[in-house]
Design an enzyme around this catalytic site. Structure first.
Site, PDB file in Angstrom:
ATOM      1  N   ARG A 176       0.713  -1.034   0.166  1.00 49.44           N
ATOM      2  CA  ARG A 176       0.095   0.021  -0.151  1.00 49.44           C
ATOM      3  C   ARG A 176       0.919   1.147   0.144  1.00 49.44           C
ATOM      4  O   ARG A 176       0.244   2.261  -0.438  1.00 49.44           O
ATOM      5  CB  ARG A 176      -0.837  -0.292   1.194  1.00 49.44           C
ATOM      6  CG  ARG A 176      -2.229  -1.151   0.848  1.00 49.44           C
ATOM      7  CD  ARG A 176      -3.032  -1.228   2.024  1.00 49.44           C
ATOM      8  NE  ARG A 176      -2.221  -1.485   3.492  1.00 49.44           N
ATOM      9  CZ  ARG A 176      -2.227  -2.757   3.693  1.00 49.44           C
ATOM     10  NH1 ARG A 176      -2.427  -3.704   2.915  1.00 49.44           N
ATOM     11  NH2 ARG A 176      -1.809  -3.075   4.950  1.00 49.44           N
ATOM     12  N   GLU A 180       3.013  -6.581  13.407  1.00 45.43           N
ATOM     13  CA  GLU A 180       1.829  -6.495  14.480  1.00 45.43           C
ATOM     14  C   GLU A 180       1.262  -7.860  14.227  1.00 45.43           C
ATOM     15  O   GLU A 180       0.589  -8.738  15.187  1.00 45.43           O
ATOM     16  CB  GLU A 180       0.525  -5.274  13.793  1.00 45.43           C
ATOM     17  CG  GLU A 180      -0.443  -5.447  15.087  1.00 45.43           C
ATOM     18  CD  GLU A 180      -1.606  -4.390  14.545  1.00 45.43           C
ATOM     19  OE1 GLU A 180      -1.423  -3.925  13.545  1.00 45.43           O
ATOM     20  OE2 GLU A 180      -2.683  -4.216  15.295  1.00 45.43           O
TER      21      GLU A 180
END
Ligand code: AMP
Length: 168
Positions: free
Chosen positions: A56, A93
């Site tokens: 992204r 994460e």
């Protein structure tokens, strides 16, 4: 004018249970919102190259570079870049990863802006900073669309100019 922050969609439990995924595709699909965030990501900064972090980050960094008359440099997941690379590994994460940059992507002394969509734990950005520095170039700032402040990603980027357009 459209409130671009309303165009970031929360997707619960993606890609794993317990992760609230910040989906920027509705924002990208809105020309006004996309134009506005691209303008703000590089606002007030001077740089020669913009690094986009796969995937992204590419979508945001390339128009920032184009608009500013700078070059674009991809930082990619391991194994995707064809020529000689530097690599750095880090924890995410959700999971872990290794990223790479072409060893000759920058000219000596290049001022580099790093762009990505989300600052979460900061591991990805930290690794990208390391890669840029290893080539001999200088990181002028790290710019994100959004920061997940509860994960304290900024703490992994000490001494750097860390910018985010939205903090949640
Ligand atoms: P981190 O290394 O933990 O800061 O993770 C940052 C990278 O993972 C960025 O490239 C983001 O695109 C992606 N990422 C991490 N957490 C999220 C999230 N909750 N929503 C969307 N993307 C995320």
């Amino acid at each position: 004018m459209t409130d671009w922050t309303a165009l970031i969609r929360d997707v619960p439990d993606y890609p794993k249970p317990g992760i609230l995924f910040k989906d920027i595709t509705p924002l990208l699909a809105d020309h006004g919102a996309f134009t506005r965030v691209v303008g703000e990501l590089g606002d007030g900064l001077e740089f020669d190259k913009v690094v986009g972090i796969e995937a992204r980050g590419f979508i945001l960094a390339a128009p920032v570079a184009y608009r500013s008359g700078a070059g674009f440099v991809p930082v990619r997941k391991k194994g995707k870049l064809p020529a000689d690379t530097f690599e750095a590994s880090y924890d995410l994460e959700y999971g872990s990863a290794t990223i790479e940059v072409h060893a000759d992507a920058f000219d000596p002394g290049d001022r580099v802006l790093i762009v990505d969509d989300v600052l979460a734990t900061g591991g990805t950005a930290r690794a990208a900073v390391e890669l840029v520095r290893r080539t001999g170039a200088e990181v002028v700032a790290v710019s994100f669309l959004m920061e997940l402040s509860f994960l304290s990603g900024r703490d992994r980027l000490p001494g750097l100019d860390v910018r985010t357009l939205l903090t949640v």
